[in-house]
Design an enzyme around this catalytic site. Structure first.
Site, PDB file in Angstrom:
ATOM      1  N   GLU A 160      25.618 -35.400   6.500  1.00 28.69           N
ATOM      2  CA  GLU A 160      26.356 -35.638   7.738  1.00 28.69           C
ATOM      3  C   GLU A 160      27.871 -35.653   7.540  1.00 28.69           C
ATOM      4  O   GLU A 160      28.625 -35.656   8.522  1.00 28.69           O
ATOM      5  CB  GLU A 160      25.900 -36.962   8.361  1.00 28.69           C
ATOM      6  CG  GLU A 160      24.477 -36.880   8.908  1.00 28.69           C
ATOM      7  CD  GLU A 160      23.964 -38.177   9.472  1.00 28.69           C
ATOM      8  OE1 GLU A 160      24.550 -39.235   9.165  1.00 28.69           O
ATOM      9  OE2 GLU A 160      22.975 -38.142  10.219  1.00 28.69           O
ATOM     10  N   GLU A 192      10.095 -40.479  -9.281  1.00 31.41           N
ATOM     11  CA  GLU A 192      11.107 -41.507  -9.523  1.00 31.41           C
ATOM     12  C   GLU A 192      11.115 -41.992 -10.965  1.00 31.41           C
ATOM     13  O   GLU A 192      12.085 -42.585 -11.424  1.00 31.41           O
ATOM     14  CB  GLU A 192      10.914 -42.688  -8.580  1.00 31.41           C
ATOM     15  CG  GLU A 192       9.749 -43.587  -8.885  1.00 31.41           C
ATOM     16  CD  GLU A 192       9.734 -44.811  -7.987  1.00 31.41           C
ATOM     17  OE1 GLU A 192       9.675 -45.923  -8.538  1.00 31.41           O
ATOM     18  OE2 GLU A 192       9.790 -44.660  -6.751  1.00 31.41           O
TER      19      GLU A 192
END
Length: 331
Positions: free
Chosen positions: A94, A125
């Site tokens: 963004e 992860e």
């Protein structure tokens, strides 16, 4: 030093984490009426801003350090897994439309790569080597900043990213949901936002994830304000790539200068749709190339460019516009 081998989290180690604990009275929430369950969840969510508020001094210190690096050409990199990784990628994605950041200036890395954005690749992860490889692909330097995001504060991917970045001299920040975490210990700056047990025990996409989103919003927004990407509360560096954003650019230029819509459109057309340049063109009475040169001379900071405008050219800014140089000169 090579990264440590992948090691699964010891179940007993999780028992000490606030993010893994069970909240009191949670054993029968599935029996509650829907509206009562919604009220309970809303009450839990209302505690998140308070937890973020407690971490504001640490957030501010990290922001100031990040800005200093980025003024030297450094990049801001988020690294996380699962929800934390997705939120980092979201925040990074963004920044270009909101602040016209350069390609690669703000980067989000998620364990498992782009596929993990839409699919649960939870095993990724644990891969420390992947974090090192992802940073190596960016050619990370000492001018850059890496923020490791992890609710538990011990996610191997985020931990390896921070450790590797720090070894290279990059600035490192830990955004975690528990105190005294391994990730917090590894980073130079530690942002601990302790939101406590989740409505669903261990589901850190809830309060912990909301806290991460709030902190990432705060960090990236204030960093961009400090870099001159705004003028007051106006997003003067936004990229007008659709009809809504073009209308917003016109409104920004009009608010900052008091120009009529037609004049704002003309200024935007002359400056290739760049609101910041259009504002300078209108307030300083200069042409588009001069506006661009003034902004380039001052690192894109509109206030500084206005102060450096030719004497006697500045027009009075309208009421409600950001205070600054235009108001100091006659119209």
């Amino acid at each position: 030093m090579p990264p440590a081998p992948k090691t699964p989290e010891a179940p007993e180690a999780l028992d000490t984490l606030a993010t893994e604990a069970r909240r009191e009275g949670g054993a029968e929430i599935d029996l509650l009426p829907t509206v009562e369950l919604a009220r309970l969840m809303n009450a839990e969510d209302r505690t998140v801003p308070e937890a973020v508020a407690a971490a504001l001094p640490a957030i501010a210190a990290a922001v100031d350090a990040i800005v200093e690096r980025m003024r030297r050409g450094g990049r801001l990199v988020y690294a996380g897994a699962g929800t934390a990784g997705r939120l980092g990628v979201l925040d990074a994605s963004e920044c270009p439309p909101t602040f016209d950041t350069a390609p690669g200036q703000v980067v989000g890395l998620i364990a498992g790569g782009p596929a993990a954005l839409t699919s649960a690749l939870e095993g990724a992860e644990d891969d420390r080597a992947a974090a090192v490889a992802d940073l190596a692909a960016l050619d990370l330097t000492a001018a850059d900043t890496v923020i490791g995001v992890s609710a538990s504060g011990r996610t191997p991917y985020a931990l390896a990213a921070v450790e590797h970045a720090r070894a290279l001299g990059a600035l490192t920040v830990a955004l975690v949901g528990n105190r005294g975490s391994a990730l917090g210990e590894a980073a130079e700056h530690r942002i601990e936002v302790v939101t406590g047990p989740e409505l669903l025990a261990g589901s850190t996409r809830l309060k912990a994830g909301t806290a991460q989103k709030l902190v990432l919003n705060t960090v990236s927004t204030i960093v961009m304000v400090r870099l001159g990407k705004t003028y007051g509360d106006l997003m003067v560096d936004l990229r007008a790539t659709n009809a809504k954003l073009r209308a917003r650019s016109r409104r920004i230029v009009a608010v900052a200068t008091g120009a009529a819509p037609a004049d704002a459109d003309a200024a935007l057309a002359a400056t290739g749709g760049r609101a910041k340049d259009a504002i300078l063109l209108l307030l300083a009475g200069v042409d588009a190339p001069t506006a661009a040169a003034l902004l380039a001379r001052h690192g894109g900071v509109l206030r500084d460019a206005l102060r450096d405008a030719p004497p006697g050219t500045l027009c009075e800014a309208p009421p409600g516009a950001p205070p600054g140089a235009p108001g100091d000169a006659p119209g």
